[in-house]
Design an enzyme around this catalytic site. Structure first.
Site, short mmCIF file in Angstrom:
data_model
loop_
_atom_site.label_atom_id
_atom_site.label_comp_id
_atom_site.label_asym_id
_atom_site.label_seq_id
_atom_site.Cartn_x
_atom_site.Cartn_y
_atom_site.Cartn_z
N PRO A 283 0.71 -1.12 0.00
CG PRO A 283 0.00 -1.14 2.25
CD PRO A 283 0.50 -2.06 1.11
CG ASP A 459 5.27 -1.35 2.06
OD1 ASP A 459 4.02 -1.48 2.65
OD2 ASP A 459 5.57 -2.62 1.83
CG HIS A 460 0.40 3.37 5.20
ND1 HIS A 460 1.16 4.26 6.15
CD2 HIS A 460 -0.83 4.05 5.25
CE1 HIS A 460 0.51 5.12 6.77
NE2 HIS A 460 -0.64 4.97 6.28
NE ARG A 461 3.15 -4.47 2.74
CZ ARG A 461 3.55 -5.26 1.92
NH1 ARG A 461 2.90 -6.67 2.06
NH2 ARG A 461 4.78 -5.01 1.29
#
Length: 489
Positions: A283, A459-461
């Protein structure tokens, strides 16, 4: 005696299964040395130059340019003992008897397979590997063998005037005769039929009447036929684009000349797969920052005049790379990757700094190994070497392996900014935009300053909004005031 060694296509790196033959640097008959470059191959990641593992003389090139070959398939044969004694050959009496026996047994005329098989190995003797390929060597109408192996068919020319009593020359006559019908069918339309006004119009338009499809009575080319052909040719010209990169030449042009279809393969295919995987797996979140980099531009000008940097190229991108390294040092958790197989976050204690490079073969991202250990000059040297390698199109899989964070310099194309897609396996990528002189509020007054835009995709993770913002803010601080680098470094 001659010793034939087959060079099989090796795995150029990281478990690749196939490659395309791009260019041969040798030809049959050339003498090669060990580690001499003999062929360029294009893998799914890069263009790789393969050296010869043998010294000797090239006897066969097994794969043509443009062919995709699986790893492990032989691509070239080299005679590693070209000066050795030839294998003993049977005497003339035995050879003649063998030919006659073959003809009597219904195995074909004396000029059939047996002499052709011998011709394949002229001057080299007979070997198992060569004999396995002999069945493919004979071609209809091929030239008569020459050299020592030609002694077998050479015994038959005398009876040539009497075809009924000598079977050997008869097949040669039969092989050559089919060429006659081809010669008859060739001149189907020697000259186009057209009236004088149409011929004059064709000369004015620069059109060859023989290439126009006639629709008039009796096969005559009409004015309408000529104009239709000319308009179609004009469409083709308008729909043709410069092909400096050579990608159009790899495809198939449609009948109307308005489209070219090029197969997706090698570097471009790998890039597409990686970008799709990254975009729809990680994401993405992108943060932006507009920065006054006037002091960075002044620093670049001073460094260009410094004797320590006389032998390297200093650009604003160099300062941006250093700023990113300093930000990573202050926020090491951004230098990480997501291991989906084990459901773990992998934090990297080193920085392999990737530089996205657009090449004619697709996007590649080679990286500067252990960039966190480099001073500014060493970083400039690494950037110059990486850029030169990328432009040459010879980036190796090792150059692109194990990247941890990437910079894409979209400013070199005059672009202000963008939303870059993460390089697979990385948590962040910085887009460095074009630097422009524009009005800016400086110390309470409107001044003309050098301004650029930065964009950081994460990367929003792995990276939340706060961490991404802090990293981008630190990069901007160094670009606004390079002296921060002295304090943080």
């Amino acid at each position: 005696m001659p010793t034939f060694e087959s060079f099989r296509l090796p795995d150029a790196g990281e478990g690749l299964t196939e490659a395309e033959i791009v260019e041969w640097h040798v030809a049959v008959g050339d003498t090669v040395a060990v580690n001499q470059p003999i062929v360029d191959i294009e893998t799914a990641k890069s263009l790789v130059e393969l050296p010869s593992p043998y010294a000797g003389v090239v006897t066969q090139i097994l794969v043509e340019v443009g062919t995709t070959v699986d790893v492990g398939v032989p691509i070239i044969v080299i005679d590693t003992d070209p000066g050795g004694a030839a294998a003993p050959a049977p005497d003339a009496g035995q050879a003649s008897a063998a030919v006659a026996a073959d003809a009597d047994a219904g195995g074909g005329p004396a000029t059939g397979e047996a002499p052709a098989k011998e011709a394949v190995l002229v001057g080299y003797g007979v070997g198992e590997q060569a004999s396995a390929r002999r069945a493919r060597a004979p071609q209809p109408g091929s030239a008569a063998p020459s050299g020592p192996a030609a002694t077998i068919p050479a015994a038959a020319p005398a009876p040539a005037p009497a075809p009924t009593s000598a079977p050997s020359p008869a097949p040669r006559a039969a092989v050559s005769t089919p060429a006659a019908p081809a010669a008859v069918t060739e001149p189907q339309r020697a000259h186009a039929l057209a009236k004088p006004p149409v011929r004059k119009l064709a000369r004015d338009l620069g059109v060859d009447l023989d290439s126009v499809n006639p629709t008039g009575p009796g096969g005559i080319v009409t004015r309408e036929d000529l104009l239709a052909y000319s308009n179609n040719a004009q469409v083709r010209a308008l729909a043709t684009y410069p092909d400096d990169a050579g990608w159009l030449s790899q495809g198939v042009v449609s009948a109307d000349g308005r489209q070219t279809r090029v197969p997706v393969k090698s570097v471009r295919k790998r890039t597409a797969e990686a970008m799709v995987t990254s975009a729809f797996t990680a994401p993405h979140v992108t943060v932006f920052h507009t920065v006054d980099v006037t002091k960075t531009m002044k620093l670049v000008a001073r460094l260009r005049e410094d004797r320590e940097f006389a032998d390297v190229r200093v650009t604003p991108l160099l300062i941006a790379l250093k700023a990113l390294l300093l930000a990573v040092d202050r926020h090491p958790e951004i230098n990480a990757s997501w291991d989906d197989a084990t459901q773990e976050i992998v934090y990297k204690h080193y920085v392999n700094l990737g530089i996205a490079a657009a090449t004619p073969r697709g996007l590649v991202v080679p990286n500067i190994k252990d960039a966190h250990r480099l001073g500014l000059k060493e970083l400039a040297v690494g950037l110059a070497a990486l850029t030169a390698t990328a432009r040459s199109g010879r980036v190796s899989p090792t150059d692109m392996a194990d990247g941890t964070i990437t910079v894409t310099n979209v400013g070199v194309f005059g672009i202000d900014t963008g939303t870059p897609i993460l390089n697979p396996g990385e948590a962040a990528i910085l887009a460095f935009g074009a630097i422009r002189d524009q009005p800016w509020v400086h110390k309470g007054k409107i001044r003309i300053r050098s301004v650029t835009q930065l964009a950081l995709s994460v990367d929003h993770r792995l990276v939340d909004g706060e961490l991404g913002a802090r990293v981008l803010a630190d990069i901007a601080k160094v670009l606004m005031e390079p002296a921060h680098g002295l304090v943080w470094g």
